[in-house]
Design a protein around this motif. Sequence first.
Motif, PDB file in Angstrom:
ATOM      1  N   PRO A 140      -1.857  -6.623   1.505  1.00 54.61           N
ATOM      2  CA  PRO A 140      -2.362  -5.706   2.531  1.00 54.61           C
ATOM      3  C   PRO A 140      -2.860  -4.412   1.897  1.00 54.61           C
ATOM      4  N   GLU A 141      -3.834  -3.781   2.516  1.00 52.46           N
ATOM      5  CA  GLU A 141      -4.354  -2.521   2.012  1.00 52.46           C
ATOM      6  C   GLU A 141      -3.265  -1.443   2.043  1.00 52.46           C
ATOM      7  N   PHE A 142      -3.354  -0.526   1.080  1.00 54.69           N
ATOM      8  CA  PHE A 142      -2.467   0.641   1.108  1.00 54.69           C
ATOM      9  C   PHE A 142      -2.714   1.418   2.392  1.00 54.69           C
ATOM     10  N   ASP A 143      -1.645   1.731   3.122  1.00 58.31           N
ATOM     11  CA  ASP A 143      -1.740   2.401   4.418  1.00 58.31           C
ATOM     12  C   ASP A 143      -1.163   3.813   4.295  1.00 58.31           C
ATOM     13  N   GLU A 144      -2.052   4.783   4.212  1.00 59.62           N
ATOM     14  CA  GLU A 144      -1.619   6.165   4.010  1.00 59.62           C
ATOM     15  C   GLU A 144      -0.782   6.685   5.177  1.00 59.62           C
ATOM     16  N   GLU A 145      -1.191   6.378   6.401  1.00 54.62           N
ATOM     17  CA  GLU A 145      -0.461   6.881   7.567  1.00 54.62           C
ATOM     18  C   GLU A 145       0.918   6.235   7.675  1.00 54.62           C
ATOM     19  N   ALA A 146       0.988   4.933   7.412  1.00 63.43           N
ATOM     20  CA  ALA A 146       2.290   4.255   7.450  1.00 63.43           C
ATOM     21  C   ALA A 146       3.204   4.797   6.362  1.00 63.43           C
ATOM     22  N   THR A 147       2.626   5.126   5.211  1.00 53.07           N
ATOM     23  CA  THR A 147       3.420   5.686   4.121  1.00 53.07           C
ATOM     24  C   THR A 147       3.955   7.059   4.477  1.00 53.07           C
ATOM     25  N   LYS A 148       3.132   7.877   5.120  1.00 51.31           N
ATOM     26  CA  LYS A 148       3.596   9.202   5.555  1.00 51.31           C
ATOM     27  C   LYS A 148       4.749   9.066   6.549  1.00 51.31           C
ATOM     28  N   ALA A 149       4.638   8.117   7.480  1.00 51.49           N
ATOM     29  CA  ALA A 149       5.705   7.903   8.458  1.00 51.49           C
ATOM     30  C   ALA A 149       6.976   7.422   7.772  1.00 51.49           C
ATOM     31  N   HIS A 150       6.819   6.540   6.786  1.00 56.52           N
ATOM     32  CA  HIS A 150       7.958   6.031   6.017  1.00 56.52           C
ATOM     33  C   HIS A 150       8.662   7.166   5.286  1.00 56.52           C
ATOM     34  N   LEU A 151       7.891   8.043   4.649  1.00 56.48           N
ATOM     35  CA  LEU A 151       8.486   9.161   3.914  1.00 56.48           C
ATOM     36  C   LEU A 151       9.190  10.128   4.857  1.00 56.48           C
ATOM     37  N   ALA A 152       8.622  10.317   6.038  1.00 52.19           N
ATOM     38  CA  ALA A 152       9.251  11.195   7.029  1.00 52.19           C
ATOM     39  C   ALA A 152      10.602  10.634   7.459  1.00 52.19           C
ATOM     40  N   ARG A 153      10.665   9.313   7.643  1.00 49.90           N
ATOM     41  CA  ARG A 153      11.939   8.688   8.013  1.00 49.90           C
ATOM     42  C   ARG A 153      12.968   8.822   6.898  1.00 49.90           C
ATOM     43  N   GLU A 154      12.470   8.783   5.668  1.00 49.95           N
ATOM     44  CA  GLU A 154      13.370   8.885   4.515  1.00 49.95           C
ATOM     45  C   GLU A 154      13.705  10.335   4.169  1.00 49.95           C
ATOM     46  N   GLY A 155      13.060  11.271   4.853  1.00 52.46           N
ATOM     47  CA  GLY A 155      13.297  12.688   4.574  1.00 52.46           C
ATOM     48  C   GLY A 155      12.695  13.151   3.269  1.00 52.46           C
ATOM     49  N   LYS A 156      11.591  12.512   2.857  1.00 55.81           N
ATOM     50  CA  LYS A 156      10.938  12.862   1.593  1.00 55.81           C
ATOM     51  C   LYS A 156       9.615  13.562   1.876  1.00 55.81           C
ATOM     52  N   PRO A 157       9.181  14.448   0.969  1.00 60.68           N
ATOM     53  CA  PRO A 157       7.905  15.148   1.183  1.00 60.68           C
ATOM     54  C   PRO A 157       6.721  14.205   1.041  1.00 60.68           C
ATOM     55  N   GLU A 158       5.652  14.540   1.748  1.00 62.84           N
ATOM     56  CA  GLU A 158       4.434  13.739   1.623  1.00 62.84           C
ATOM     57  C   GLU A 158       3.801  13.994   0.261  1.00 62.84           C
ATOM     58  N   PRO A 159       3.335  12.944  -0.426  1.00 65.42           N
ATOM     59  CA  PRO A 159       2.648  13.146  -1.702  1.00 65.42           C
ATOM     60  C   PRO A 159       1.186  13.510  -1.462  1.00 65.42           C
ATOM     61  N   ALA A 160       0.569  14.026  -2.499  1.00 66.95           N
ATOM     62  CA  ALA A 160      -0.888  14.163  -2.470  1.00 66.95           C
ATOM     63  C   ALA A 160      -1.435  12.792  -2.828  1.00 66.95           C
ATOM     64  N   PHE A 161      -2.152  12.152  -1.930  1.00 65.80           N
ATOM     65  CA  PHE A 161      -2.571  10.771  -2.148  1.00 65.80           C
ATOM     66  C   PHE A 161      -3.767  10.707  -3.091  1.00 65.80           C
ATOM     67  N   ALA A 162      -3.488  11.026  -4.318  1.00 69.48           N
ATOM     68  CA  ALA A 162      -4.516  10.937  -5.363  1.00 69.48           C
ATOM     69  C   ALA A 162      -3.818  10.815  -6.700  1.00 69.48           C
ATOM     70  N   CYS A 163      -4.444  10.102  -7.606  1.00 69.59           N
ATOM     71  CA  CYS A 163      -3.898   9.963  -8.951  1.00 69.59           C
ATOM     72  C   CYS A 163      -3.873  11.322  -9.634  1.00 69.59           C
ATOM     73  N   PRO A 164      -2.766  11.716 -10.303  1.00 64.83           N
ATOM     74  CA  PRO A 164      -2.733  13.001 -11.005  1.00 64.83           C
ATOM     75  C   PRO A 164      -3.871  13.139 -12.008  1.00 64.83           C
ATOM     76  N   GLY A 165      -4.328  12.002 -12.528  1.00 65.71           N
ATOM     77  CA  GLY A 165      -5.404  12.053 -13.497  1.00 65.71           C
ATOM     78  C   GLY A 165      -6.738  12.455 -12.902  1.00 65.71           C
ATOM     79  N   LEU A 166      -6.849  12.482 -11.551  1.00 65.77           N
ATOM     80  CA  LEU A 166      -8.086  12.860 -10.894  1.00 65.77           C
ATOM     81  C   LEU A 166      -8.105  14.328 -10.496  1.00 65.77           C
ATOM     82  N   ALA A 167      -6.985  15.037 -10.724  1.00 61.99           N
ATOM     83  CA  ALA A 167      -6.930  16.447 -10.365  1.00 61.99           C
ATOM     84  C   ALA A 167      -7.971  17.230 -11.162  1.00 61.99           C
ATOM     85  N   MET A 168      -8.676  18.160 -10.494  1.00 65.57           N
ATOM     86  CA  MET A 168      -9.752  18.894 -11.151  1.00 65.57           C
ATOM     87  C   MET A 168      -9.184  20.028 -11.990  1.00 65.57           C
ATOM     88  N   HIS A 169      -9.703  20.178 -13.189  1.00 62.29           N
ATOM     89  CA  HIS A 169      -9.325  21.276 -14.078  1.00 62.29           C
ATOM     90  C   HIS A 169     -10.592  21.875 -14.666  1.00 62.29           C
TER      91      HIS A 169
END
Length: 251
Positions: free
Chosen positions: A67-96
């Motif tokens: 199944p495709e990666f589901d960003e919204e479902a992942t955010k809901a999952h993290l909220a249930r687990e009490g974890k912060p939402e990640p920035a949905f991007a590879c760290p290697g793509l961060a602009m410098h």
Amino acid sequence: MAVRNIVKIDEEKCNGCGQCVTACAEGAIKIINGKAKLVSETYCDGLGACLGHCPQDAITIEQREAPEFDEEATKAHLAREGKPEPAFACPGLAMHQFEAAAKAGPADDVEAPAVPSQLGHWPIQLKLVARTAPYFADADLLLAADCVPFAMGDFHQRFLKGRSVAMGCPKLDDAQFYIEKLADILGANTIRSLTVVHMEVPCCSGLTRVAREAVARSGRLNDFQDVTVSLRGDVIRSETVEVESGVASRA
């Protein structure tokens, strides 16, 4: 379902240390009954940030229907687990953006002498080099991530000089193909040494795993040098990775 990259966990290798759980910002991995498990394919983005954190080499990335990666479902999952939402991007793509090493001045109007290249052969892409190419005979082999030469101003003198080279991107290319190709090269030639140079971003550490598994398969080397380069082009870590035939462990 689409064919995409997704995490695969070898439970026989897993010792339940939980380092992959911490590394997975999406909360896709949990320790269940002493083993790491992918709790939902929809939470796994397939970028493989967990790869470099597994001391047992129990985690790989495979391409298969999922199944495709589901960003919204992942955010809901993290909220249930009490974890912060990640920035949905590879760290290697961060602009410098970096300042130049030296400001331009009047002296820059004078044409500087060309710095000679230390490249001794072509092609250099791991997909394209021939396993029995003459430049691999009795060679000191350099396996470099694509981005390294752009980050390092002294790459040619510091790493390329006197070495045969193969290059690739562990994030964008087929890592399993790289493992098999590198193992073939090591097995078919007398390679004196292997040096792996990659960037500090998590996805780039996959090149270390490629080298480790290839060396283990070939049975030709006891160790290799693993070098990590910062986004500013500095060597931030250099260590020896010891490898037994069929087994890999960090020194």
